[in-house]
Each structure stands twice: as C-alpha cells, then as structure tokens.
Design a protein around this motif. Structure first.
Motif, PDB file in Angstrom:
ATOM      1  N   ALA A 108       0.826  -1.211   0.000  1.00 45.37           N
ATOM      2  CA  ALA A 108       0.000   0.000   0.000  1.00 45.37           C
ATOM      3  C   ALA A 108       0.862   1.265   0.000  1.00 45.37           C
ATOM      4  O   ALA A 108       0.483   2.277  -0.605  1.00 45.37           O
ATOM      5  CB  ALA A 108      -0.928  -0.010   1.205  1.00 45.37           C
ATOM      6  N   ASP A 109       2.019   1.211   0.633  1.00 46.42           N
ATOM      7  CA  ASP A 109       2.887   2.395   0.734  1.00 46.42           C
ATOM      8  C   ASP A 109       4.143   2.217  -0.112  1.00 46.42           C
ATOM      9  O   ASP A 109       5.193   2.782   0.199  1.00 46.42           O
ATOM     10  CB  ASP A 109       3.264   2.621   2.201  1.00 46.42           C
ATOM     11  CG  ASP A 109       3.684   4.053   2.475  1.00 46.42           C
ATOM     12  OD1 ASP A 109       3.299   4.942   1.688  1.00 46.42           O
ATOM     13  OD2 ASP A 109       4.403   4.290   3.470  1.00 46.42           O
ATOM     14  N   ARG A 110       4.030   1.472  -1.207  1.00 41.83           N
ATOM     15  CA  ARG A 110       5.215   1.139  -1.990  1.00 41.83           C
ATOM     16  C   ARG A 110       5.824   2.353  -2.676  1.00 41.83           C
ATOM     17  O   ARG A 110       7.043   2.398  -2.887  1.00 41.83           O
ATOM     18  CB  ARG A 110       4.868   0.071  -3.023  1.00 41.83           C
ATOM     19  CG  ARG A 110       3.873   0.496  -4.085  1.00 41.83           C
ATOM     20  CD  ARG A 110       3.560  -0.656  -5.022  1.00 41.83           C
ATOM     21  NE  ARG A 110       2.648  -0.296  -6.087  1.00 41.83           N
ATOM     22  CZ  ARG A 110       1.329  -0.302  -5.975  1.00 41.83           C
ATOM     23  NH1 ARG A 110       0.776  -0.650  -4.827  1.00 41.83           N
ATOM     24  NH2 ARG A 110       0.563   0.032  -6.997  1.00 41.83           N
ATOM     25  N   ALA A 111       5.017   3.353  -3.012  1.00 48.15           N
ATOM     26  CA  ALA A 111       5.567   4.526  -3.700  1.00 48.15           C
ATOM     27  C   ALA A 111       6.525   5.289  -2.796  1.00 48.15           C
ATOM     28  O   ALA A 111       7.600   5.727  -3.226  1.00 48.15           O
ATOM     29  CB  ALA A 111       4.433   5.436  -4.163  1.00 48.15           C
TER      30      ALA A 111
ATOM     31  N   GLY B 239      11.438  -6.474  -5.134  1.00 47.09           N
ATOM     32  CA  GLY B 239      11.281  -7.926  -5.130  1.00 47.09           C
ATOM     33  C   GLY B 239       9.846  -8.359  -4.907  1.00 47.09           C
ATOM     34  O   GLY B 239       9.367  -9.301  -5.556  1.00 47.09           O
ATOM     35  N   LEU B 240       9.120  -7.681  -4.008  1.00 50.57           N
ATOM     36  CA  LEU B 240       7.715  -8.020  -3.777  1.00 50.57           C
ATOM     37  C   LEU B 240       6.870  -7.740  -5.017  1.00 50.57           C
ATOM     38  O   LEU B 240       6.000  -8.546  -5.374  1.00 50.57           O
ATOM     39  CB  LEU B 240       7.175  -7.220  -2.586  1.00 50.57           C
ATOM     40  CG  LEU B 240       7.632  -7.673  -1.187  1.00 50.57           C
ATOM     41  CD1 LEU B 240       7.092  -6.735  -0.124  1.00 50.57           C
ATOM     42  CD2 LEU B 240       7.176  -9.102  -0.913  1.00 50.57           C
ATOM     43  N   CYS B 241       7.132  -6.616  -5.662  1.00 52.78           N
ATOM     44  CA  CYS B 241       6.351  -6.283  -6.855  1.00 52.78           C
ATOM     45  C   CYS B 241       6.674  -7.215  -8.022  1.00 52.78           C
ATOM     46  O   CYS B 241       5.830  -7.455  -8.887  1.00 52.78           O
ATOM     47  CB  CYS B 241       6.603  -4.830  -7.251  1.00 52.78           C
ATOM     48  SG  CYS B 241       5.748  -3.633  -6.198  1.00 52.78           S
ATOM     49  N   ALA B 242       7.878  -7.760  -8.036  1.00 49.07           N
ATOM     50  CA  ALA B 242       8.199  -8.724  -9.090  1.00 49.07           C
ATOM     51  C   ALA B 242       7.399 -10.008  -8.906  1.00 49.07           C
ATOM     52  O   ALA B 242       7.008 -10.657  -9.889  1.00 49.07           O
ATOM     53  CB  ALA B 242       9.701  -9.023  -9.078  1.00 49.07           C
ATOM     54  N   VAL B 243       7.110 -10.375  -7.650  1.00 45.99           N
ATOM     55  CA  VAL B 243       6.329 -11.587  -7.376  1.00 45.99           C
ATOM     56  C   VAL B 243       4.834 -11.314  -7.512  1.00 45.99           C
ATOM     57  O   VAL B 243       4.087 -12.111  -8.104  1.00 45.99           O
ATOM     58  CB  VAL B 243       6.660 -12.114  -5.961  1.00 45.99           C
ATOM     59  CG1 VAL B 243       5.775 -13.300  -5.604  1.00 45.99           C
ATOM     60  CG2 VAL B 243       8.131 -12.516  -5.879  1.00 45.99           C
ATOM     61  N   LEU B 244       4.386 -10.186  -6.977  1.00 44.14           N
ATOM     62  CA  LEU B 244       2.958  -9.863  -6.972  1.00 44.14           C
ATOM     63  C   LEU B 244       2.515  -9.097  -8.203  1.00 44.14           C
ATOM     64  O   LEU B 244       1.340  -8.748  -8.322  1.00 44.14           O
ATOM     65  CB  LEU B 244       2.622  -9.049  -5.711  1.00 44.14           C
ATOM     66  CG  LEU B 244       2.951  -9.740  -4.381  1.00 44.14           C
ATOM     67  CD1 LEU B 244       2.648  -8.801  -3.219  1.00 44.14           C
ATOM     68  CD2 LEU B 244       2.165 -11.038  -4.241  1.00 44.14           C
TER      69      LEU B 244
END
Length: 244
Positions: A113-116, A130-135
């Motif tokens: 939610a606070d990735r930006a 890494g999380l966004c590459a998986v999700l």
C-alpha cells in the motif's frame, strides 16, 4: 469449775494388738486426704480428654494436606491443582503458526500500500522491487537527479538565425536503478556572472514528440540531446546545466 482431762493416747503396741482402728476413729485430716485422693482421678481423665482432642485436630490437619516428598515443597495452589492443568492452558502450536502467517500478510499489505514512498528510499527499494516482481505490481521510477553525470555540453549561436542558440549535451545515469529522463535547467549569465536568463526544460521539451514517458535510462546508460533555445540577450557568455 471442773477441768477437762484428756485421756491418754494408747501406745503403738496396744494399737497393733487391738487390730485396725475403726473408721470413726480416723482423724479428720486423714479422712479429708482420702477424699482428695478419690477426687483426683476425674481431673486426670479430663486432661486425657483434652490431649485426645488435640491429637484428633492434628490428625485432621494432616489428612487435609496431601503428603509431599522430602525436598519438594510446592505452593498450596499447585498442590490442589489437577495434574495437567498447566499444560492444558498452553495454546496449540497451530495457533502460533496462524498468528505468524497473519502478521506476515499484514506486513506485506502495508508495504504494497505504501510502496511509492518506500520505493523512493534506497534501503527499501530492493525489498519493494522484489515483492512487486512476485505480486506483479508497478513501481514509480527511481528519481535521483544528482546521480546524472554531465559528459559533454555545448551552447553556440545557430548559424543563419539571429538570437537562437543551438544546445547539445550528453549525460549518463550513474544511479543503482533505472531513472526517468531528467528535467534540464539551463542558466545563462553575462560577463559579470549575473544570470540574465533561465529555462527549465522537461523531457518532452528537448526530446520532442518522440519522447515516451514510460522510457527509462538504465544504470550506466548514456543519452545525447540536441535542441534550440532563444537567446535572452546578446551579452550571454556563460551557461550552466543542472538536473532536476
């Protein structure tokens, strides 16, 4: 006046010959002593009854407390607690595993939610990436203007066009991650060092219609740009580039 005469007491030999003294002849003191001896046994019996009652009370107290082994003294609440009650209060292992899984899921949701904001920090960027590459979530481009290095620059009057400057520059992205094309700030100064003109150029200003907003400059990648700029004054002798 007649005087009372005390009869003489018989001798010991006379008493032994005459046999036992009648009961009426026993002195009063001796009779009282016999009475006291006869009344003594009830008192002894009363003391025995008290001792018996104390012994019964002690036996009752001993029956209430369970016997313990020598060297192991436990509190009263543990002596009366049923065996296995403490182990039964411990939560099962699957509850701990479920709690850990829920905590991890909550942490992932907060990061996504606070990735930006987190992706703009160098320490968090690899984790979020890494999380966004998986999700399969998107991240904003890394923005570090000071990581751009100017390699070459040239500003000169354009031949055949009065008051127009031809600007050429090349720069490189030295950041750890890919960046969007930077904004260029060009300042023009006179011979005294006074700024006589400043222009902020966005990527679409110096790249034209060919610019793609989604295009990125990878780490170590170089770029060369060329554009024209109207000269604010004929006294321009110096210029300065800055990345924004």
């Amino acid at each position: 006046m007649s005087e009372e005469t005390t009869p003489p007491r018989p001798s010991l030999a006379t008493l032994l010959q005459s046999g036992p003294m009648p009961r009426s002849a026993v002195p009063a003191a001796e009779a009282n002593a016999g009475t006291a001896e006869q009344e003594a046994p009830p008192r002894v019996a009363a003391q025995d009854e008290i001792q018996d009652s104390v012994g019964d009370d002690r036996r009752m107290e001993q029956d209430e407390d369970p016997p313990t082994h020598a060297g192991s003294v436990a509190p009263s609440f543990l002596r009366h607690a049923p065996t296995g009650s403490i182990a039964a209060r411990r939560p099962p292992r699957w509850q701990w595993l479920l709690l850990a899984a829920l905590t991890l899921l909550l942490a992932v949701q907060v990061v996504i939610a606070d990735r930006a904001t987190l992706a703009a920090r160098a320490g968090w960027r690899p984790v979020v990436s890494g999380l966004c590459a998986v999700l399969r979530c998107t991240l904003p481009a890394w923005h570090q203007p000071e990581a751009y290095t100017m390699l070459q620059r040239e500003v000169r009057p354009l031949a055949g066009r009065q008051g127009v400057l031809q600007v050429q520059a090349s720069f490189r992205n030295d950041a750890r991650w890919a960046q969007a094309w930077p904004a260029l700030s060009l300042s023009l100064s006179d011979a005294d060092g006074r700024v006589i003109g400043r222009r902020l150029l966005q990527p679409h200003d110096y790249l034209g219609a060919a610019h793609d907003p989604a295009q990125r400059l990878e780490p170590g990648q170089s770029a060369q740009v060329s554009f024209q700029l109207r000269e604010p004054s004929a006294a321009t002798v110096a210029y300065t580039f800055e990345f924004r």
